[in-house]
Motif scaffolding. Structure first.
Motif, PDB file in Angstrom:
ATOM      1  N   TYR A  98       0.838  -1.199   0.000  1.00 53.36           N
ATOM      2  CA  TYR A  98       0.000   0.000   0.000  1.00 53.36           C
ATOM      3  C   TYR A  98       0.876   1.254   0.000  1.00 53.36           C
ATOM      4  O   TYR A  98       0.562   2.234  -0.695  1.00 53.36           O
ATOM      5  N   LEU A  99       1.945   1.223   0.772  1.00 53.42           N
ATOM      6  CA  LEU A  99       2.866   2.369   0.798  1.00 53.42           C
ATOM      7  C   LEU A  99       3.540   2.539  -0.561  1.00 53.42           C
ATOM      8  O   LEU A  99       3.725   3.669  -1.036  1.00 53.42           O
TER       9      LEU A  99
ATOM     10  N   PHE B 216       1.174   4.085  -3.002  1.00 55.28           N
ATOM     11  CA  PHE B 216       1.046   5.532  -2.803  1.00 55.28           C
ATOM     12  C   PHE B 216       2.306   6.273  -3.243  1.00 55.28           C
ATOM     13  O   PHE B 216       2.225   7.288  -3.932  1.00 55.28           O
ATOM     14  N   GLY B 217       3.465   5.764  -2.857  1.00 54.18           N
ATOM     15  CA  GLY B 217       4.708   6.505  -3.034  1.00 54.18           C
ATOM     16  C   GLY B 217       5.341   6.425  -4.402  1.00 54.18           C
ATOM     17  O   GLY B 217       5.878   7.426  -4.897  1.00 54.18           O
TER      18      GLY B 217
ATOM     19  N   LEU C 250      -2.369  14.731  -0.506  1.00 51.37           N
ATOM     20  CA  LEU C 250      -2.648  13.590  -1.372  1.00 51.37           C
ATOM     21  C   LEU C 250      -3.068  12.370  -0.552  1.00 51.37           C
ATOM     22  O   LEU C 250      -3.966  11.624  -0.938  1.00 51.37           O
ATOM     23  N   ALA C 251      -2.402  12.167   0.593  1.00 48.19           N
ATOM     24  CA  ALA C 251      -2.741  11.037   1.455  1.00 48.19           C
ATOM     25  C   ALA C 251      -4.174  11.154   1.957  1.00 48.19           C
ATOM     26  O   ALA C 251      -4.929  10.173   1.980  1.00 48.19           O
TER      27      ALA C 251
ATOM     28  N   SER D  73      -6.572  10.525  -0.929  1.00 45.58           N
ATOM     29  CA  SER D  73      -6.578   9.139  -1.405  1.00 45.58           C
ATOM     30  C   SER D  73      -7.525   8.268  -0.595  1.00 45.58           C
ATOM     31  O   SER D  73      -8.120   7.323  -1.122  1.00 45.58           O
TER      32      SER D  73
ATOM     33  N   SER E 259     -10.097   7.945  -3.816  1.00 47.95           N
ATOM     34  CA  SER E 259      -9.627   6.824  -4.624  1.00 47.95           C
ATOM     35  C   SER E 259     -10.666   5.721  -4.751  1.00 47.95           C
ATOM     36  O   SER E 259     -10.612   4.918  -5.685  1.00 47.95           O
TER      37      SER E 259
ATOM     38  N   VAL F 200      -5.392   2.608  -5.056  1.00 47.72           N
ATOM     39  CA  VAL F 200      -4.586   3.688  -4.478  1.00 47.72           C
ATOM     40  C   VAL F 200      -3.559   4.185  -5.495  1.00 47.72           C
ATOM     41  O   VAL F 200      -3.380   5.393  -5.686  1.00 47.72           O
ATOM     42  N   ALA F 201      -2.860   3.239  -6.155  1.00 48.34           N
ATOM     43  CA  ALA F 201      -1.840   3.614  -7.142  1.00 48.34           C
ATOM     44  C   ALA F 201      -2.468   4.346  -8.324  1.00 48.34           C
ATOM     45  O   ALA F 201      -1.879   5.287  -8.862  1.00 48.34           O
TER      46      ALA F 201
ATOM     47  N   MET G 208      -3.079   7.865  -7.334  1.00 45.13           N
ATOM     48  CA  MET G 208      -1.833   8.623  -7.335  1.00 45.13           C
ATOM     49  C   MET G 208      -1.348   8.884  -8.756  1.00 45.13           C
ATOM     50  O   MET G 208      -0.733   9.920  -9.030  1.00 45.13           O
TER      51      MET G 208
ATOM     52  N   SER H  49      -0.961  12.797  -8.669  1.00 49.46           N
ATOM     53  CA  SER H  49       0.386  13.246  -8.325  1.00 49.46           C
ATOM     54  C   SER H  49       0.946  14.208  -9.368  1.00 49.46           C
ATOM     55  O   SER H  49       1.698  15.133  -9.041  1.00 49.46           O
TER      56      SER H  49
END
Length: 283
Positions: free
Chosen positions: A81-82, A85-86, A124-125, A128, A132, A222-223, A226, A230
């Motif tokens: 999940y991180l 997102f990242g 953004l977090a 999301s 999302s 989630v991706a 982003m 993003s």
């Protein structure tokens, strides 16, 4: 065990329904252009059409509604999940900022502050978590259903390539809107469509890998969020910089914009193939 013939039948029905929605969207283009309400309603129906198509296909083929990957699977998967997102944030930042730096215009980034960047990430977090979920309408169909039917038929590489092309073609009504409304030239529209096809094919590899690793569509959701947001976040930060008016980067820097996503595609294609080999050994 599902045979290849059954997979092909289900995939064919799914794609037929998805592209019927696409045709409906195109036919309603004039109505949407003249009414914001109509635009919003049809756009929302179209956005959820992959999920709707998967549900109809499951019902028509009597496949049932199990294994829809509608579970968070947080235990042991937080790192995915991180990453969901990242990674899009990092790579889209590189896609936008790398050409600026390489072309010798790093002074444009002079007013960037750590506080601005951190604030943007936290925004953004927060978004999301709420926004999302709307992308579940796509991911339930693309990664949760289509990719699963494609892989036994086309293999991992074929699914990434063919699936990316299908995903890109589905976006055509939105890509063609500017040209149909007379706002963009046909050549500019072709460039947009070509760029979108490359981006979605590369990024779809990452989304497919996330879904296979977690057995859930939510990391891909989630991706995907982003992926959409993003770029805008980085551009809004960039707008605060010292960018002279009526300036543009050299044409050769356009190549740099695609390098980060090509790197994503290559890395996660390798990981998908390794995962496939492990699955074969365990059979």
């Amino acid at each position: 065990m599902t045979t290849k013939k059954e997979n092909a039948k289900r995939l064919g029905i799914y794609l037929l329904i998805v592209f019927a929605f696409m045709l409906f969207y195109i036919l309603c283009a004039k109505l949407m252009h003249h009414s914001n309400t109509v635009y919003y309603i049809i756009y929302m129906i179209f956005s959820f059409s992959p999920a709707i198509a998967s549900l109809i296909t499951r019902a028509v083929t009597k496949e049932g509604f199990r294994d829809m990957k509608l579970h968070l699977h947080l235990t042991g998967n937080i790192r995915y999940y991180l990453l969901a997102f990242g990674l899009p944030l990092i790579f889209f930042s590189a896609r936008i900022l790398l050409p600026i730096i390489v072309s010798g215009h790093s002074n444009w980034l002079g007013v960037f502050t750590v506080q601005d960047a951190v604030a943007s990430v936290f925004m953004l977090a927060a978004l999301s978590v709420v926004q999302s979920i709307g992308l579940l309408g796509e991911e339930l169909g693309w990664r949760g259903y289509m990719n699963q039917k494609m892989e036994p038929l086309f293999g991992t590489v074929g699914t990434c390539l063919f699936g990316g092309v299908v995903w890109s073609l589905w976006h055509l009504p939105m890509d063609l809107a500017g040209w149909l409304d007379g706002e963009d030239t046909f050549s500019d529209t072709l460039m947009t469509c070509g760029g979108r096809m490359l981006l979605l094919t590369c990024f779809g590899t990452f989304l497919m890998w996330l879904t296979k690793k977690t057995d859930s569509v939510f990391p891909a959701v989630v991706a995907h969020f982003m992926y959409n947001e993003s770029q805008g976040a980085v551009m809004s930060l960039l707008a605060q910089g010292n960018i002279p008016e009526n300036t543009s980067l050299p044409l050769w820097t356009d190549v740099m914009r695609y390098l980060p996503l090509l790197v994503i595609a290559v890395i996660f294609m390798i990981l998908l193939l390794k995962n496939k080999k492990k699955e074969i050994k365990t059979l």
